[in-house]
Design a protein around this motif. Sequence first.
Motif, PDB file in Angstrom:
ATOM      1  N   ALA A 144      14.516  78.519  17.657  1.00  0.00           N
ATOM      2  CA  ALA A 144      13.100  78.285  17.342  1.00  0.00           C
ATOM      3  C   ALA A 144      12.701  76.860  17.713  1.00  0.00           C
ATOM      4  O   ALA A 144      11.594  76.632  18.235  1.00  0.00           O
ATOM      5  CB  ALA A 144      12.846  78.546  15.857  1.00  0.00           C
ATOM      6  N   MET A 145      13.592  75.892  17.467  1.00  0.00           N
ATOM      7  CA  MET A 145      13.282  74.505  17.832  1.00  0.00           C
ATOM      8  C   MET A 145      13.216  74.330  19.350  1.00  0.00           C
ATOM      9  O   MET A 145      12.453  73.514  19.865  1.00  0.00           O
ATOM     10  CB  MET A 145      14.348  73.557  17.255  1.00  0.00           C
ATOM     11  CG  MET A 145      14.232  73.364  15.753  1.00  0.00           C
ATOM     12  SD  MET A 145      15.181  71.944  15.167  1.00  0.00           S
ATOM     13  CE  MET A 145      16.858  72.515  15.398  1.00  0.00           C
ATOM     14  N   ALA A 146      14.003  75.115  20.060  1.00  0.00           N
ATOM     15  CA  ALA A 146      14.049  74.986  21.521  1.00  0.00           C
ATOM     16  C   ALA A 146      12.881  75.693  22.203  1.00  0.00           C
ATOM     17  O   ALA A 146      12.329  75.194  23.182  1.00  0.00           O
ATOM     18  CB  ALA A 146      15.371  75.551  22.045  1.00  0.00           C
ATOM     19  N   THR A 147      12.510  76.875  21.687  1.00  0.00           N
ATOM     20  CA  THR A 147      11.523  77.712  22.386  1.00  0.00           C
ATOM     21  C   THR A 147      10.179  77.827  21.688  1.00  0.00           C
ATOM     22  O   THR A 147       9.192  78.233  22.311  1.00  0.00           O
ATOM     23  CB  THR A 147      12.086  79.139  22.548  1.00  0.00           C
ATOM     24  OG1 THR A 147      12.203  79.745  21.245  1.00  0.00           O
ATOM     25  CG2 THR A 147      13.460  79.127  23.220  1.00  0.00           C
ATOM     26  N   GLY A 148      10.136  77.549  20.380  1.00  0.00           N
ATOM     27  CA  GLY A 148       8.894  77.750  19.628  1.00  0.00           C
ATOM     28  C   GLY A 148       8.643  79.201  19.300  1.00  0.00           C
ATOM     29  O   GLY A 148       7.538  79.564  18.891  1.00  0.00           O
ATOM     30  N   GLU A 149       9.666  80.047  19.448  1.00  0.00           N
ATOM     31  CA  GLU A 149       9.509  81.473  19.157  1.00  0.00           C
ATOM     32  C   GLU A 149      10.714  81.991  18.365  1.00  0.00           C
ATOM     33  O   GLU A 149      11.803  81.412  18.419  1.00  0.00           O
ATOM     34  CB  GLU A 149       9.389  82.280  20.446  1.00  0.00           C
ATOM     35  CG  GLU A 149       8.131  82.009  21.245  1.00  0.00           C
ATOM     36  CD  GLU A 149       7.998  82.946  22.442  1.00  0.00           C
ATOM     37  OE1 GLU A 149       8.759  83.928  22.518  1.00  0.00           O
ATOM     38  OE2 GLU A 149       7.131  82.694  23.295  1.00  0.00           O
ATOM     39  N   ILE A 150      10.493  83.088  17.664  1.00  0.00           N
ATOM     40  CA  ILE A 150      11.584  83.820  17.019  1.00  0.00           C
ATOM     41  C   ILE A 150      11.449  85.294  17.378  1.00  0.00           C
ATOM     42  O   ILE A 150      10.366  85.763  17.718  1.00  0.00           O
ATOM     43  CB  ILE A 150      11.568  83.667  15.479  1.00  0.00           C
ATOM     44  CG1 ILE A 150      10.210  84.115  14.905  1.00  0.00           C
ATOM     45  CG2 ILE A 150      11.871  82.238  15.077  1.00  0.00           C
ATOM     46  CD1 ILE A 150      10.180  84.198  13.404  1.00  0.00           C
ATOM     47  N   TRP A 151      12.550  85.994  17.300  1.00  0.00           N
ATOM     48  CA  TRP A 151      12.582  87.436  17.531  1.00  0.00           C
ATOM     49  C   TRP A 151      12.882  88.092  16.204  1.00  0.00           C
ATOM     50  O   TRP A 151      13.832  87.699  15.512  1.00  0.00           O
ATOM     51  CB  TRP A 151      13.676  87.751  18.554  1.00  0.00           C
ATOM     52  CG  TRP A 151      13.897  89.205  18.827  1.00  0.00           C
ATOM     53  CD1 TRP A 151      13.196  89.994  19.684  1.00  0.00           C
ATOM     54  CD2 TRP A 151      14.910  90.040  18.252  1.00  0.00           C
ATOM     55  NE1 TRP A 151      13.704  91.266  19.685  1.00  0.00           N
ATOM     56  CE2 TRP A 151      14.761  91.330  18.815  1.00  0.00           C
ATOM     57  CE3 TRP A 151      15.928  89.838  17.319  1.00  0.00           C
ATOM     58  CZ2 TRP A 151      15.585  92.400  18.480  1.00  0.00           C
ATOM     59  CZ3 TRP A 151      16.756  90.901  16.965  1.00  0.00           C
ATOM     60  CH2 TRP A 151      16.570  92.165  17.557  1.00  0.00           C
TER      61      TRP A 151
END
Length: 420
Positions: A144-151
């Motif tokens: 999440a810190m790297a991409t700004g997204e979660i699955w």
Amino acid sequence: MTIVEKILAAHAGKETVSSGEFVNVKVDLVMASDLTAYISIKQLDLLGVKKLFDPSKVVFVMDHFTPNKDVAAAEQVKKIRDFSLKQGLHYVECGDMGIEHVYLPEKGLVLPGDVVVGGDSHTCTYGALGAFATGMGSTDIAVAMATGEIWMKAPPTFKFSYNGKAGKWVTGKDLILYTIGRIGVDGTLYAAMEFTGDAISELSMDGRFTMANMAIEAGAKAGICEVDEKTMEYLVPRAKRPFTIYKSDGSDEYAQVFEYNVEEIEPQVSLPHLPSNAVAVSKAGEIKIDQVVIGGCTNGHLEDLYFAHLIMQGRKISKKVRCIIIPGSQQVYLDALRLGYMETFVTAGAMVSPPTCGPCVGGHMGVLAAGERCVSTTNRNFIGRMGDPTSEIYLVNPATAAASALTGRLTDPREVTGDA
């Protein structure tokens, strides 16, 4: 759709989202603590990530072992601090600080309609503000810190409706302990708990934070409240960016509906060793204690200290009990000081600690010896949670904790004040 489904749909770029659907969701804030941040940093190294997706949306709060309790803690916090300075993220240690789940709402870092993920299971606290907030493992937090997204899989929503007028000394803590006592620690497994009803409307924001905080103790993915006038009163002086308020479409959107008459609920205690072992304090029997802790991310708010102050004012703590008072943040500490609560606590014989999660995880500031019993306003009473495996933890509201500190045994606050 429910509030949760609408928030997830908006953050997934979709018109609708249904429970059970797998979605990629953009996050508004990522949080980690001194327990979990370093694990996430190491995962970022393994992934070869050099820069975070947006450092202004990442917060590290050092609140479990700080001020550092030993050399190992000091070394770990130093690494987290160095990483934070290099990345330029929001780093919280000493000075303007607090327990993460008290500090973030207090600073306006979480707003309605947000998606927030944290490296701590009680991240669900922020649902009190109408946000979707959930705890995740450190590897997921790193992504999440790297991409700004979660699955994730969209959870179903269970509606909990509380109606009637709560009795004297019956707080949000009692409503959630009572609820977990009836549905069990897996009663809402991977679901969202939506708290509603006229008793929730009457509840303070601090009480709502307490209820959302303990949603995870019923196995929930998140807890959430609908935004109302009280929410807005809390938010207006804090919010520094726009936000969106979501409301559910109707009862048929809920997977299950539970209804409670709060007039039937007395001050509760969760007996060892599960939060679901909840009974009325008046029916728990004679239980002598060694320690009382009033604070934590569950009950370290100003209102919680107010309840303890009301019980302790003009009275003395039992000589057989260690009583530790822990404000949830420096602001709570300062407000309690100005309102005279701290004088009450010190005069009564309590010890006041700086903000910390230390005793709740058996870290420091109140570790239990073999066979000791602690009445605590924290959120977990698992075996060995606060120290020796033979020690016992009794979860209660702040008024019950304060009353117990006075008598040296688990005590209904109505016994001390004569409100029965």
